[in-house]
Design a protein around this motif. Structure first.
Motif, PDB file in Angstrom:
ATOM      1  N   MET A  53       0.881   9.898   4.513  1.00  0.00           N
ATOM      2  CA  MET A  53       0.983   8.447   4.726  1.00  0.00           C
ATOM      3  C   MET A  53       0.289   8.055   6.025  1.00  0.00           C
ATOM      4  O   MET A  53      -0.479   7.095   6.067  1.00  0.00           O
ATOM      5  CB  MET A  53       2.454   8.000   4.786  1.00  0.00           C
ATOM      6  CG  MET A  53       3.209   8.160   3.493  1.00  0.00           C
ATOM      7  SD  MET A  53       2.889   6.866   2.315  1.00  0.00           S
ATOM      8  CE  MET A  53       4.158   5.725   2.724  1.00  0.00           C
ATOM      9  N   LYS A  54       0.561   8.808   7.072  1.00  0.00           N
ATOM     10  CA  LYS A  54      -0.030   8.493   8.382  1.00  0.00           C
ATOM     11  C   LYS A  54      -1.553   8.620   8.335  1.00  0.00           C
ATOM     12  O   LYS A  54      -2.275   7.775   8.846  1.00  0.00           O
ATOM     13  CB  LYS A  54       0.554   9.405   9.459  1.00  0.00           C
ATOM     14  CG  LYS A  54       0.126   9.034  10.852  1.00  0.00           C
ATOM     15  CD  LYS A  54       0.881   9.825  11.891  1.00  0.00           C
ATOM     16  CE  LYS A  54       0.509   9.308  13.258  1.00  0.00           C
ATOM     17  NZ  LYS A  54       1.316   9.895  14.308  1.00  0.00           N
ATOM     18  N   MET A  55      -2.033   9.682   7.698  1.00  0.00           N
ATOM     19  CA  MET A  55      -3.471   9.915   7.598  1.00  0.00           C
ATOM     20  C   MET A  55      -4.149   8.755   6.866  1.00  0.00           C
ATOM     21  O   MET A  55      -5.157   8.220   7.318  1.00  0.00           O
ATOM     22  CB  MET A  55      -3.737  11.227   6.865  1.00  0.00           C
ATOM     23  CG  MET A  55      -5.210  11.507   6.602  1.00  0.00           C
ATOM     24  SD  MET A  55      -5.475  12.948   5.555  1.00  0.00           S
ATOM     25  CE  MET A  55      -4.809  12.389   3.994  1.00  0.00           C
TER      26      MET A  55
ATOM     27  N   SER B 278       0.817  -1.207   0.000  1.00  0.00           N
ATOM     28  CA  SER B 278       0.000   0.000   0.000  1.00  0.00           C
ATOM     29  C   SER B 278       0.856   1.266   0.000  1.00  0.00           C
ATOM     30  O   SER B 278       0.408   2.309  -0.444  1.00  0.00           O
ATOM     31  CB  SER B 278      -0.952   0.003   1.190  1.00  0.00           C
ATOM     32  OG  SER B 278      -0.242   0.147   2.402  1.00  0.00           O
ATOM     33  N   ASP B 279       2.106   1.194   0.481  1.00  0.00           N
ATOM     34  CA  ASP B 279       2.957   2.387   0.508  1.00  0.00           C
ATOM     35  C   ASP B 279       3.146   2.975  -0.890  1.00  0.00           C
ATOM     36  O   ASP B 279       3.063   4.189  -1.068  1.00  0.00           O
ATOM     37  CB  ASP B 279       4.327   2.068   1.116  1.00  0.00           C
ATOM     38  CG  ASP B 279       4.282   1.893   2.628  1.00  0.00           C
ATOM     39  OD1 ASP B 279       3.206   2.129   3.221  1.00  0.00           O
ATOM     40  OD2 ASP B 279       5.315   1.510   3.209  1.00  0.00           O
ATOM     41  N   GLY B 280       3.382   2.132  -1.869  1.00  0.00           N
ATOM     42  CA  GLY B 280       3.547   2.615  -3.244  1.00  0.00           C
ATOM     43  C   GLY B 280       2.283   3.252  -3.772  1.00  0.00           C
ATOM     44  O   GLY B 280       2.330   4.289  -4.441  1.00  0.00           O
ATOM     45  N   ASP B 281       1.138   2.646  -3.452  1.00  0.00           N
ATOM     46  CA  ASP B 281      -0.139   3.201  -3.889  1.00  0.00           C
ATOM     47  C   ASP B 281      -0.422   4.543  -3.210  1.00  0.00           C
ATOM     48  O   ASP B 281      -0.932   5.470  -3.837  1.00  0.00           O
ATOM     49  CB  ASP B 281      -1.285   2.223  -3.598  1.00  0.00           C
ATOM     50  CG  ASP B 281      -1.202   0.973  -4.449  1.00  0.00           C
ATOM     51  OD1 ASP B 281      -0.625   1.045  -5.556  1.00  0.00           O
ATOM     52  OD2 ASP B 281      -1.698  -0.075  -4.002  1.00  0.00           O
ATOM     53  N   ILE B 282      -0.069   4.648  -1.935  1.00  0.00           N
ATOM     54  CA  ILE B 282      -0.271   5.902  -1.210  1.00  0.00           C
ATOM     55  C   ILE B 282       0.598   6.998  -1.825  1.00  0.00           C
ATOM     56  O   ILE B 282       0.157   8.127  -2.008  1.00  0.00           O
ATOM     57  CB  ILE B 282       0.014   5.731   0.298  1.00  0.00           C
ATOM     58  CG1 ILE B 282      -1.023   4.796   0.933  1.00  0.00           C
ATOM     59  CG2 ILE B 282       0.004   7.087   1.008  1.00  0.00           C
ATOM     60  CD1 ILE B 282      -0.704   4.364   2.349  1.00  0.00           C
ATOM     61  N   MET B 283       1.834   6.652  -2.177  1.00  0.00           N
ATOM     62  CA  MET B 283       2.725   7.643  -2.794  1.00  0.00           C
ATOM     63  C   MET B 283       2.188   8.103  -4.152  1.00  0.00           C
ATOM     64  O   MET B 283       2.303   9.275  -4.503  1.00  0.00           O
ATOM     65  CB  MET B 283       4.142   7.082  -2.953  1.00  0.00           C
ATOM     66  CG  MET B 283       4.938   7.094  -1.671  1.00  0.00           C
ATOM     67  SD  MET B 283       5.012   8.725  -0.876  1.00  0.00           S
ATOM     68  CE  MET B 283       5.803   9.704  -2.134  1.00  0.00           C
ATOM     69  N   LYS B 284       1.589   7.185  -4.913  1.00  0.00           N
ATOM     70  CA  LYS B 284       0.991   7.573  -6.191  1.00  0.00           C
ATOM     71  C   LYS B 284      -0.130   8.579  -5.951  1.00  0.00           C
ATOM     72  O   LYS B 284      -0.259   9.568  -6.669  1.00  0.00           O
ATOM     73  CB  LYS B 284       0.439   6.351  -6.922  1.00  0.00           C
ATOM     74  CG  LYS B 284       1.504   5.456  -7.519  1.00  0.00           C
ATOM     75  CD  LYS B 284       0.884   4.237  -8.156  1.00  0.00           C
ATOM     76  CE  LYS B 284       1.927   3.222  -8.554  1.00  0.00           C
ATOM     77  NZ  LYS B 284       1.332   1.954  -9.002  1.00  0.00           N
TER      78      LYS B 284
END
Length: 187
Positions: free
Chosen positions: A175-177, A114-120
């Motif tokens: 990211m945290k949100m 999910s980190d990559g998706d959040i960055m997108k």
């Protein structure tokens, strides 16, 4: 013991019906994400678990969990590993059933993927490529998506995420949100 890499790639899809049912971000405070493993992936997990179940009792030692997580290509710190184990070994028995094992693995997979998706998503909001999301960025995105939010609603969204009170949402704050608003549902 030879460690094989397990392929547990994640693909998340949202149907058009789900998109149509989504009316306004203000109306939804939590998003549920559910990872469904293919039969092959589940079989691979069982094989990895059985390799570590030396006594054939249907449980593995918590410390052997490290071997499995490394076989998946993850390198968690001791603290992360302990948190993963504590998250599923509620009775603190020091042993994990297959269900505990599967839950810990799928949670880790979803967290990392999910980190990559959040960055997108962050990059979509950060249209001016400053590394921060501003009020104007959010307003522009809502206009593009044809979502009507008042200036006060947009400011409230920024205030909720802006933990250092600089009027901008940083990558870390974003990211945290997002991670705090997503409830990962595991088997």
């Amino acid at each position: 013991m030879e460690t094989a890499m397990l392929d547990l790639s994640v693909t998340a899809e949202i149907s058009e019906k789900e998109i149509d049912e989504f009316e306004s971000p203000a109306e939804h405070s939590e998003i549920k994400a559910h990872l469904i493993l293919t039969a092959q992936q589940k079989n691979d997990l069982h094989e990895a678990f059985n390799l570590l179940d030396f006594n054939g009792e249907g449980k593995i030692k918590a410390e052997d969990f490290r071997v499995a997580i490394k076989a998946l290509g993850y390198e968690p710190t001791k603290e992360e590993l302990q948190n993963m184990i504590n998250g599923v070994d509620k009775g603190q028995t020091g042993k994990l059933s297959f269900e505990n094992f599967e839950t810990a693995i799928t949670t880790k997979i979803m967290s990392v993927d999910s980190d990559g998706d959040i960055m997108k998503s962050f990059r979509l909001f950060d249209m001016d490529d400053t590394g921060f999301i501003s009020f104007d960025n959010v307003k522009r995105v809502t206009q593009i998506l044809d979502i009507y939010l008042t200036d006060e609603e947009i400011q409230e969204m920024i205030d909720d995420a802006d933990k250092d009170y600089d009027e901008y949402i940083s990558v870390q704050e974003f990211m945290k949100m997002i991670k705090n608003s997503v409830n990962i549902v595991t088997p």
